[in-house]
Design a protein around this motif. Structure first.
Motif, PDB file in Angstrom:
ATOM      1  N   ASP A 107       0.836  -1.203   0.000  1.00  0.00           N
ATOM      2  CA  ASP A 107       0.000   0.000   0.000  1.00  0.00           C
ATOM      3  C   ASP A 107       0.872   1.254   0.000  1.00  0.00           C
ATOM      4  O   ASP A 107       0.889   2.035   0.947  1.00  0.00           O
ATOM      5  N   PRO A 108       1.630   1.457  -1.078  1.00  0.00           N
ATOM      6  CA  PRO A 108       2.568   2.589  -1.122  1.00  0.00           C
ATOM      7  C   PRO A 108       1.847   3.897  -1.429  1.00  0.00           C
ATOM      8  O   PRO A 108       0.745   3.915  -1.973  1.00  0.00           O
ATOM      9  N   VAL A 109       2.496   4.999  -1.074  1.00  0.00           N
ATOM     10  CA  VAL A 109       1.958   6.313  -1.457  1.00  0.00           C
ATOM     11  C   VAL A 109       2.193   6.502  -2.957  1.00  0.00           C
ATOM     12  O   VAL A 109       3.128   5.946  -3.535  1.00  0.00           O
ATOM     13  N   GLU A 110       1.338   7.295  -3.580  1.00  0.00           N
ATOM     14  CA  GLU A 110       1.404   7.442  -5.035  1.00  0.00           C
ATOM     15  C   GLU A 110       2.454   8.445  -5.489  1.00  0.00           C
ATOM     16  O   GLU A 110       2.879   8.418  -6.644  1.00  0.00           O
ATOM     17  N   PHE A 111       2.866   9.343  -4.580  1.00  0.00           N
ATOM     18  CA  PHE A 111       3.763  10.424  -4.997  1.00  0.00           C
ATOM     19  C   PHE A 111       5.246  10.080  -4.818  1.00  0.00           C
ATOM     20  O   PHE A 111       6.107  10.908  -5.088  1.00  0.00           O
ATOM     21  N   ALA A 112       5.543   8.869  -4.346  1.00  0.00           N
ATOM     22  CA  ALA A 112       6.942   8.538  -4.047  1.00  0.00           C
ATOM     23  C   ALA A 112       7.369   7.247  -4.736  1.00  0.00           C
ATOM     24  O   ALA A 112       6.543   6.389  -5.067  1.00  0.00           O
ATOM     25  N   CYS A 113       8.673   7.155  -4.928  1.00  0.00           N
ATOM     26  CA  CYS A 113       9.267   5.956  -5.515  1.00  0.00           C
ATOM     27  C   CYS A 113      10.480   5.555  -4.680  1.00  0.00           C
ATOM     28  O   CYS A 113      11.321   6.408  -4.360  1.00  0.00           O
ATOM     29  N   ILE A 114      10.552   4.281  -4.322  1.00  0.00           N
ATOM     30  CA  ILE A 114      11.746   3.748  -3.655  1.00  0.00           C
ATOM     31  C   ILE A 114      12.468   2.853  -4.655  1.00  0.00           C
ATOM     32  O   ILE A 114      11.871   1.937  -5.226  1.00  0.00           O
ATOM     33  N   ILE A 115      13.744   3.126  -4.855  1.00  0.00           N
ATOM     34  CA  ILE A 115      14.574   2.289  -5.724  1.00  0.00           C
ATOM     35  C   ILE A 115      15.541   1.517  -4.841  1.00  0.00           C
ATOM     36  O   ILE A 115      16.410   2.104  -4.195  1.00  0.00           O
ATOM     37  N   PHE A 116      15.360   0.217  -4.786  1.00  0.00           N
ATOM     38  CA  PHE A 116      16.267  -0.651  -4.045  1.00  0.00           C
ATOM     39  C   PHE A 116      17.342  -1.149  -5.014  1.00  0.00           C
ATOM     40  O   PHE A 116      17.029  -1.533  -6.143  1.00  0.00           O
ATOM     41  N   THR A 117      18.597  -1.142  -4.596  1.00  0.00           N
ATOM     42  CA  THR A 117      19.653  -1.691  -5.440  1.00  0.00           C
ATOM     43  C   THR A 117      20.308  -2.872  -4.729  1.00  0.00           C
ATOM     44  O   THR A 117      20.385  -2.918  -3.504  1.00  0.00           O
ATOM     45  N   ALA A 118      20.764  -3.826  -5.530  1.00  0.00           N
ATOM     46  CA  ALA A 118      21.397  -5.026  -4.989  1.00  0.00           C
ATOM     47  C   ALA A 118      22.302  -5.626  -6.042  1.00  0.00           C
ATOM     48  O   ALA A 118      22.146  -5.368  -7.244  1.00  0.00           O
ATOM     49  N   GLN A 119      23.254  -6.418  -5.601  1.00  0.00           N
ATOM     50  CA  GLN A 119      24.114  -7.162  -6.519  1.00  0.00           C
ATOM     51  C   GLN A 119      23.480  -8.506  -6.862  1.00  0.00           C
ATOM     52  O   GLN A 119      23.154  -8.761  -8.011  1.00  0.00           O
ATOM     53  N   LYS A 120      23.314  -9.356  -5.848  1.00  0.00           N
ATOM     54  CA  LYS A 120      22.786 -10.705  -6.074  1.00  0.00           C
ATOM     55  C   LYS A 120      21.699 -11.007  -5.041  1.00  0.00           C
ATOM     56  O   LYS A 120      21.932 -11.705  -4.050  1.00  0.00           O
ATOM     57  N   PRO A 121      20.499 -10.485  -5.262  1.00  0.00           N
ATOM     58  CA  PRO A 121      19.418 -10.747  -4.302  1.00  0.00           C
ATOM     59  C   PRO A 121      18.987 -12.208  -4.327  1.00  0.00           C
ATOM     60  O   PRO A 121      19.033 -12.872  -5.369  1.00  0.00           O
ATOM     61  N   ASP A 122      18.555 -12.704  -3.186  1.00  0.00           N
ATOM     62  CA  ASP A 122      18.051 -14.065  -3.062  1.00  0.00           C
ATOM     63  C   ASP A 122      16.533 -14.020  -3.230  1.00  0.00           C
ATOM     64  O   ASP A 122      15.805 -13.601  -2.319  1.00  0.00           O
ATOM     65  N   PHE A 123      16.053 -14.444  -4.381  1.00  0.00           N
ATOM     66  CA  PHE A 123      14.630 -14.322  -4.666  1.00  0.00           C
ATOM     67  C   PHE A 123      13.791 -15.375  -3.940  1.00  0.00           C
ATOM     68  O   PHE A 123      12.574 -15.431  -4.134  1.00  0.00           O
ATOM     69  N   ARG A 124      14.422 -16.174  -3.094  1.00  0.00           N
ATOM     70  CA  ARG A 124      13.656 -17.044  -2.205  1.00  0.00           C
ATOM     71  C   ARG A 124      13.192 -16.286  -0.970  1.00  0.00           C
ATOM     72  O   ARG A 124      12.257 -16.708  -0.290  1.00  0.00           O
ATOM     73  N   VAL A 125      13.838 -15.163  -0.692  1.00  0.00           N
ATOM     74  CA  VAL A 125      13.452 -14.310   0.430  1.00  0.00           C
ATOM     75  C   VAL A 125      12.149 -13.589   0.079  1.00  0.00           C
ATOM     76  O   VAL A 125      11.986 -13.094  -1.040  1.00  0.00           O
ATOM     77  N   ASN A 126      11.222 -13.532   1.013  1.00  0.00           N
ATOM     78  CA  ASN A 126       9.892 -12.982   0.749  1.00  0.00           C
ATOM     79  C   ASN A 126       9.921 -11.595   0.124  1.00  0.00           C
ATOM     80  O   ASN A 126       9.157 -11.303  -0.811  1.00  0.00           O
ATOM     81  N   PHE A 127      10.784 -10.730   0.660  1.00  0.00           N
ATOM     82  CA  PHE A 127      10.850  -9.357   0.161  1.00  0.00           C
ATOM     83  C   PHE A 127      11.196  -9.338  -1.328  1.00  0.00           C
ATOM     84  O   PHE A 127      10.505  -8.688  -2.134  1.00  0.00           O
ATOM     85  N   PHE A 128      12.261 -10.018  -1.707  1.00  0.00           N
ATOM     86  CA  PHE A 128      12.680 -10.011  -3.108  1.00  0.00           C
ATOM     87  C   PHE A 128      11.677 -10.745  -3.993  1.00  0.00           C
ATOM     88  O   PHE A 128      11.422 -10.341  -5.136  1.00  0.00           O
ATOM     89  N   LYS A 129      11.099 -11.821  -3.470  1.00  0.00           N
ATOM     90  CA  LYS A 129      10.084 -12.552  -4.229  1.00  0.00           C
ATOM     91  C   LYS A 129       8.866 -11.672  -4.489  1.00  0.00           C
ATOM     92  O   LYS A 129       8.287 -11.686  -5.582  1.00  0.00           O
ATOM     93  N   HIS A 130       8.495 -10.875  -3.477  1.00  0.00           N
ATOM     94  CA  HIS A 130       7.345  -9.973  -3.612  1.00  0.00           C
ATOM     95  C   HIS A 130       7.586  -8.976  -4.752  1.00  0.00           C
ATOM     96  O   HIS A 130       6.686  -8.725  -5.570  1.00  0.00           O
ATOM     97  N   ILE A 131       8.775  -8.394  -4.797  1.00  0.00           N
ATOM     98  CA  ILE A 131       9.071  -7.412  -5.848  1.00  0.00           C
ATOM     99  C   ILE A 131       9.105  -8.088  -7.210  1.00  0.00           C
ATOM    100  O   ILE A 131       8.595  -7.548  -8.204  1.00  0.00           O
ATOM    101  N   LYS A 132       9.693  -9.266  -7.283  1.00  0.00           N
ATOM    102  CA  LYS A 132       9.747  -9.985  -8.555  1.00  0.00           C
ATOM    103  C   LYS A 132       8.343 -10.341  -9.037  1.00  0.00           C
ATOM    104  O   LYS A 132       8.019 -10.187 -10.221  1.00  0.00           O
TER     105      LYS A 132
END
Length: 336
Positions: A107-132
């Motif tokens: 439920d993000p705000v509409e006026f903002a953007c968060i850019i997360f950067t990573a080298q080798k994210p583990d897409f088994r982790v809930n956070f990274f899986k959610h974004i993917k």
């Protein structure tokens, strides 16, 4: 299987004035990541609002507490319509801490953007899986040979230079696919040849290739005379022969040289002559003559700016940045 977006897709969205509330930029191509981030920043956050509505956070400074990021993007913009936050190296944060911001992503705000950067994210982790799963993961791969040569040509064109294919290929083969170093080389070409230049193999070789053995004094003399192309060529030759550990010696010599030029200029402005320069600055006649000649290339404001840039270069070196790149950019900035 869900496919990640390409960086070009994000750039296309940005040109149309659109962005998503969050992205994950991952992969090894740091230069291209930073380029896309800056394009987003320029499109949505004007320069005068940068300090208030754009902020970069670093994972190793967060102590696994991501609340400052959420607080920043949740507050209304001050001087623009949008806010942009960058959280670098998100893959260094514990998975338990990452889970605390999944609620915001739902439920993000509409006026903002968060850019997360990573080298080798583990897409088994809930956070990274959610974004993917949200189709907001963008992979930044290192360019292959064809992509790198094409990028060189495009980057040169952006600067107003036409580089022939053979010249682009040569630059790739001597530098590789490191976009930071390639960008520096293209800037050198622009500084040496100027806008609307058409560059072939010979022109690139002249700037990028060492021609002969030079001493540190040759380098200092060419910089002092604002001979940009010669300075860059001699720098590359000297460091290749003597080693990158000579970077600090060069910086020290430049500080000494511009101190001498500053003193010489002050003497001349007060009506002094070469004898006074010999007495107070440099006893050897031929060197005193050289200092007087070199002092004519620089105004007082120029010299003050040189000392500022030398101080900045020293700070960059202490931060661990590439010594050769720091010196190249220093020379370009003071000789252009």
């Amino acid at each position: 299987m869900k496919r990640d977006l390409f960086p070009e897709h994000i750039l296309s969205e940005v040109k149309r004035g659109k962005f998503s509330p969050f992205y994950l930029f991952y992969g090894e191509n740091e230069f291209y990541k930073n380029y896309v981030i800056e394009e987003i920043r320029k499109r949505f956050i004007p320069d005068e609002a940068r300090e208030l509505d754009f902020q970069i956070f670093y994972a190793d400074e967060m102590a696994n507490d991501l609340s400052p990021v959420i607080e920043f993007v949740s507050s209304f913009p001050f001087m623009s319509d949008k806010k942009v936050a960058v959280l670098r190296d998100i893959d260094k944060i514990r998975s338990s801490a990452l889970n605390t911001i999944i609620g915001y992503l739902n439920d993000p705000v509409e006026f903002a953007c968060i850019i997360f950067t990573a080298q080798k994210p583990d897409f088994r982790v809930n956070f990274f899986k959610h974004i993917k799963d949200s189709k907001k993961a963008i992979q930044f791969k290192q360019f292959n040979e064809f992509e790198t040569i094409s990028w060189i040509k495009r980057k040169a064109k952006e600067m107003g230079i036409e580089m022939k294919h053979e010249a682009c290929a040569y630059l790739y083969y001597i530098v590789g696919n490191n976009l930071y170093e390639l960008n520096s080389e293209i800037q050198k070409l622009f500084s040496c040849y100027g806008k609307d230049s058409i560059l072939g193999l010979d022109e690139v070789k002249f700037v990028a290739s060492p021609l002969k053995d030079y001493t540190i004094f040759d380098l200092i003399d060419t910089i002092s005379s604002k001979r940009l192309a010669d300075s860059l060529r001699i720098l590359n030759t000297y460091l290749e022969r003597e080693g990158k550990e000579k970077v600090l010696s060069i910086l020290g010599m430049l500080i000494r040289q511009f101190t001498l030029i500053q003193k010489t200029k002050a003497i001349l402005q007060m009506g002094g002559d070469i004898k006074r320069v010999q007495k107070e600055v440099q006893p050897y006649l031929f060197l005193a003559k050289k200092l007087i000649k070199q002092s004519h290339f620089w105004t007082e404001e120029d010299i003050d700016d040189v000392f500022l840039r030398l101080s900045e270069a020293d700070a960059y070196l202490k931060m661990g940045l590439s010594g050769s790149l720091v010196l190249e950019q220093l020379i370009i900035s003071i000789c252009s």
